[in-house]
Design a protein around this motif. Structure first.
Motif, PDB file in Angstrom:
ATOM      1  N   ILE A   1       0.831  -1.194   0.000  1.00 43.87           N
ATOM      2  CA  ILE A   1       0.000   0.000   0.000  1.00 43.87           C
ATOM      3  C   ILE A   1       0.869   1.248   0.000  1.00 43.87           C
ATOM      4  N   ASP A   2       0.263   2.347  -0.446  1.00 45.76           N
ATOM      5  CA  ASP A   2       0.847   3.686  -0.343  1.00 45.76           C
ATOM      6  C   ASP A   2      -0.023   4.500   0.598  1.00 45.76           C
ATOM      7  N   PHE A   3       0.562   5.450   1.293  1.00 46.68           N
ATOM      8  CA  PHE A   3      -0.229   6.288   2.192  1.00 46.68           C
ATOM      9  C   PHE A   3       0.345   7.700   2.220  1.00 46.68           C
ATOM     10  N   VAL A   4      -0.531   8.628   2.545  1.00 44.86           N
ATOM     11  CA  VAL A   4      -0.157  10.017   2.802  1.00 44.86           C
ATOM     12  C   VAL A   4      -0.675  10.344   4.190  1.00 44.86           C
ATOM     13  N   ALA A   5       0.224  10.739   5.087  1.00 44.95           N
ATOM     14  CA  ALA A   5      -0.137  11.043   6.465  1.00 44.95           C
ATOM     15  C   ALA A   5      -0.172  12.554   6.668  1.00 44.95           C
ATOM     16  N   PHE A   6      -1.029  12.982   7.579  1.00 44.99           N
ATOM     17  CA  PHE A   6      -1.175  14.409   7.894  1.00 44.99           C
ATOM     18  C   PHE A   6      -1.180  14.562   9.413  1.00 44.99           C
ATOM     19  N   ALA A   7      -0.460  15.571   9.905  1.00 40.28           N
ATOM     20  CA  ALA A   7      -0.398  15.816  11.344  1.00 40.28           C
ATOM     21  C   ALA A   7      -0.434  17.315  11.612  1.00 40.28           C
ATOM     22  N   ARG A   8      -0.948  17.659  12.797  1.00 43.26           N
ATOM     23  CA  ARG A   8      -0.907  19.044  13.273  1.00 43.26           C
ATOM     24  C   ARG A   8      -0.043  19.064  14.535  1.00 43.26           C
ATOM     25  N   TRP A   9       0.914  19.981  14.558  1.00 45.19           N
ATOM     26  CA  TRP A   9       1.856  20.039  15.660  1.00 45.19           C
ATOM     27  C   TRP A   9       2.146  21.484  16.028  1.00 45.19           C
ATOM     28  N   ARG A  10       2.750  21.660  17.199  1.00 48.00           N
ATOM     29  CA  ARG A  10       3.192  22.992  17.614  1.00 48.00           C
ATOM     30  C   ARG A  10       4.355  22.858  18.588  1.00 48.00           C
ATOM     31  N   VAL A  11       5.073  23.942  18.757  1.00 45.79           N
ATOM     32  CA  VAL A  11       6.221  23.979  19.669  1.00 45.79           C
ATOM     33  C   VAL A  11       5.705  24.089  21.097  1.00 45.79           C
ATOM     34  N   THR A  12       6.167  23.190  21.946  1.00 42.50           N
ATOM     35  CA  THR A  12       5.778  23.226  23.363  1.00 42.50           C
ATOM     36  C   THR A  12       6.989  23.455  24.279  1.00 42.50           C
ATOM     37  N   ASP A  13       8.187  23.360  23.743  1.00 37.50           N
ATOM     38  CA  ASP A  13       9.398  23.654  24.520  1.00 37.50           C
ATOM     39  C   ASP A  13      10.309  24.493  23.627  1.00 37.50           C
ATOM     40  N   PRO A  14      10.171  25.814  23.678  1.00 38.20           N
ATOM     41  CA  PRO A  14      10.915  26.664  22.733  1.00 38.20           C
ATOM     42  C   PRO A  14      12.432  26.571  22.904  1.00 38.20           C
ATOM     43  N   LEU A  15      12.888  26.394  24.125  1.00 33.05           N
ATOM     44  CA  LEU A  15      14.340  26.313  24.320  1.00 33.05           C
ATOM     45  C   LEU A  15      14.911  25.061  23.663  1.00 33.05           C
ATOM     46  N   ARG A  16      14.235  23.927  23.838  1.00 28.91           N
ATOM     47  CA  ARG A  16      14.714  22.704  23.212  1.00 28.91           C
ATOM     48  C   ARG A  16      14.595  22.801  21.691  1.00 28.91           C
ATOM     49  N   PHE A  17      13.505  23.422  21.224  1.00 26.45           N
ATOM     50  CA  PHE A  17      13.336  23.608  19.785  1.00 26.45           C
ATOM     51  C   PHE A  17      14.486  24.442  19.226  1.00 26.45           C
ATOM     52  N   TYR A  18      14.853  25.508  19.956  1.00 23.78           N
ATOM     53  CA  TYR A  18      15.902  26.397  19.446  1.00 23.78           C
ATOM     54  C   TYR A  18      17.261  25.698  19.449  1.00 23.78           C
ATOM     55  N   THR A  19      17.556  24.985  20.475  1.00 23.26           N
ATOM     56  CA  THR A  19      18.878  24.347  20.558  1.00 23.26           C
ATOM     57  C   THR A  19      18.997  23.140  19.622  1.00 23.26           C
ATOM     58  N   ALA A  20      17.859  22.452  19.331  1.00 21.33           N
ATOM     59  CA  ALA A  20      17.932  21.228  18.526  1.00 21.33           C
ATOM     60  C   ALA A  20      17.716  21.492  17.044  1.00 21.33           C
ATOM     61  N   ALA A  21      16.836  22.419  16.698  1.00 20.73           N
ATOM     62  CA  ALA A  21      16.490  22.597  15.283  1.00 20.73           C
ATOM     63  C   ALA A  21      16.623  24.035  14.814  1.00 20.73           C
ATOM     64  N   ARG A  22      16.071  24.954  15.595  1.00 19.19           N
ATOM     65  CA  ARG A  22      16.071  26.385  15.298  1.00 19.19           C
ATOM     66  C   ARG A  22      15.148  26.763  14.138  1.00 19.19           C
ATOM     67  N   THR A  23      14.979  25.889  13.165  1.00 16.00           N
ATOM     68  CA  THR A  23      14.109  26.214  12.031  1.00 16.00           C
ATOM     69  C   THR A  23      13.041  25.135  11.869  1.00 16.00           C
ATOM     70  N   VAL A  24      11.925  25.538  11.273  1.00 17.91           N
ATOM     71  CA  VAL A  24      10.811  24.608  11.026  1.00 17.91           C
ATOM     72  C   VAL A  24      11.215  23.559  10.005  1.00 17.91           C
ATOM     73  N   LYS A  25      12.058  23.921   9.048  1.00 15.09           N
ATOM     74  CA  LYS A  25      12.473  22.976   8.013  1.00 15.09           C
ATOM     75  C   LYS A  25      13.181  21.774   8.618  1.00 15.09           C
ATOM     76  N   ARG A  26      14.047  22.026   9.605  1.00 15.31           N
ATOM     77  CA  ARG A  26      14.752  20.916  10.238  1.00 15.31           C
ATOM     78  C   ARG A  26      13.768  20.043  11.042  1.00 15.31           C
ATOM     79  N   VAL A  27      12.789  20.669  11.672  1.00 10.22           N
ATOM     80  CA  VAL A  27      11.789  19.898  12.417  1.00 10.22           C
ATOM     81  C   VAL A  27      10.985  19.028  11.469  1.00 10.22           C
ATOM     82  N   MET A  28      10.629  19.572  10.318  1.00 10.64           N
ATOM     83  CA  MET A  28       9.885  18.784   9.334  1.00 10.64           C
ATOM     84  C   MET A  28      10.687  17.574   8.892  1.00 10.64           C
ATOM     85  N   GLY A  29      11.994  17.760   8.700  1.00 14.21           N
ATOM     86  CA  GLY A  29      12.831  16.619   8.336  1.00 14.21           C
ATOM     87  C   GLY A  29      12.854  15.565   9.429  1.00 14.21           C
TER      88      GLY A  29
END
Length: 414
Positions: free
Chosen positions: A114-142
């Motif tokens: 089978i093939d599938f396309v998945a969809f999710a809704r997300w948001r940042v809940t820990d800005p400090l960890r987000f900044y230190t680990a990814a900093r950009t949305v593109k890296r989070v998407m990856g």
């Protein structure tokens, strides 16, 4: 005097720096991280209880101790101060964002590709960890592409296709079987309990469904909601640790057979439906035959009762006619003999019949018996004939008057 002007200018510059570079505004839909030479030194946010769902009314420090099991970060809008020149502000979007990813040629536990396309809704809940680990949305998407998609593929490989596709309370095969029986249930002639032919067709239909790919699908639990929720929880736990983000919901946007087997599966499903249609038609024909037989049997019973009633009525009428004739002719036998003789004449001498008889033949008894009418007359009253109308005598036409004779001339003497 000059030094005062210099001091004033320096103070003005410092005030400008404080006003334009030292103050910053945080909006309600963003986090702010104050950095010094690239390193985070302050995070502008506030902690709330995540057990309350999407709505956050009170900060954690305002709740009773121990009443919150899990916390999360939300923006803290307002006007804030930082050190001018040496410190900078990084803003992070705090709104809910979307993620899509697709995967092909993923096999289920029964080796359905089978093939599938998945969809999710997300948001940042820990800005400090987000900044230190990814900093950009593109890296989070990856990171989500590798983490969430991998978990979806792992769950697909562990379950049957029916469990992945079907949600709770949906039993297609059971409903199809009910349809096959409900198709004829309203006709008592076609009920399997009383019709062997219908039972035979139903057994054949059940035998035909054995070995199909969907056979026993109702025994497979409908786990789509549970599978998706388990993927979301596991992926969120990993993403919170690595990137400081939380997935709020996860769904399959599209799920279908892979392109390589799509046409073959569609053909198989079409043939499967054709077999079902053939079963419907066959049971319909058998049911129609049973109804026709019942109709003919009922019609025969009705016709038999009708003929019986007609014969009874005719017999009663004939008996009544015989009784009336017997009573009528028994009152005067001579009249009866007279009538029967006339009927013999009518049947014997009618049409083009030619007979050669002697005058002593019994057939001429009526003609030779002058007293027959005397015995019949008292019992037979003939209707009086109307008197004939007098024929008017035509008046004689007047005779024409004779024409006067011409005078005869006198003879002359020679």
């Amino acid at each position: 005097m000059k030094w005062k002007i210099a001091i004033g200018a320096v103070l003005a510059i410092l005030a400008g720096l404080v006003l334009f570079d030292g103050l910053f505004v945080v909006k309600p839909d963003q986090f702010a991280i104050v950095t010094e030479f690239g390193d985070p030194v302050q995070v502008v946010d506030r902690s709330v209880c995540a057990d309350m769902g999407e709505r956050y009314d009170k900060p954690v420090d305002e709740l009773p101790e121990g009443s919150c099991q899990r916390t999360t970060k939300i923006p803290a809008p307002g006007l804030y101060f930082k050190m001018p020149l040496t410190q900078d502000v990084r803003y992070i979007d705090a709104r809910v964002q979307g993620w899509n990813d697709a995967a092909t040629d993923t096999k289920t536990v029964e080796l359905r590709t089978i093939d599938f396309v998945a969809f999710a809704r997300w948001r940042v809940t820990d800005p400090l960890r987000f900044y230190t680990a990814a900093r950009t949305v593109k890296r989070v998407m990856g990171g989500m592409d590798s983490i969430v998609t991998a978990r979806i593929q792992s769950a697909v490989r562990e379950h049957k296709l029916a469990s992945i596709v079907r949600d709770r309370g949906r039993a297609f095969i059971e409903r199809a079987e009910l349809d096959l029986r409900e198709l004829i249930a309203e006709h008592k002639e076609c009920r399997p309990e009383s019709n062997e032919a219908i039972r035979k067709v139903l057994r054949e239909a059940e035998e035909a469904t054995k070995g199909r790919d969907h056979q026993g699908a109702n025994d497979v639990p409908a786990l789509r909601s549970e599978i998706v929720e388990s993927i979301r929880v596991a992926a969120t736990e990993q993403l919170e640790k690595e990137f400081g983000i939380t997935i709020h919901d996860l769904h399959f946007k599209n799920l279908n057979y892979s392109a390589g087997i799509h046409d073959a599966m569609v053909d198989a499903i079409a043939k499967d439906r054709e077999r079902d249609i053939a079963s419907y038609r066959k049971i319909g024909q058998v049911c129609r035959g049973s109804i026709d037989q019942a109709k003919l049997r009922l019609k025969g019973e009705i016709d038999g009762e009708k003929d019986k009633e007609v014969r009874r009525i005719i017999g009663e009428a004939q008996a009544e006619a015989i009784r009336i004739k017997r009573e009528a002719f028994g009152a005067n036998p001579d009249f009866f003999r007279f009538i029967k003789t006339l009927e013999v004449y009518e049947k014997s001498l009618g049409g083009k019949t030619s007979l050669v008889l002697s005058t002593n033949s019994p057939l001429f008894e009526l003609m030779n018996d002058a007293k027959l009418m005397e015995s019949v007359a008292p019992s037979v009253t003939l209707p009086a004939l109307p008197a004939p109308r007098p024929t008017p005598t035509p008046e004689p036409e007047p005779e024409p008057e004779p024409e006067p004779e011409a005078p005869v001339p006198a003879p002359t003497n020679p």
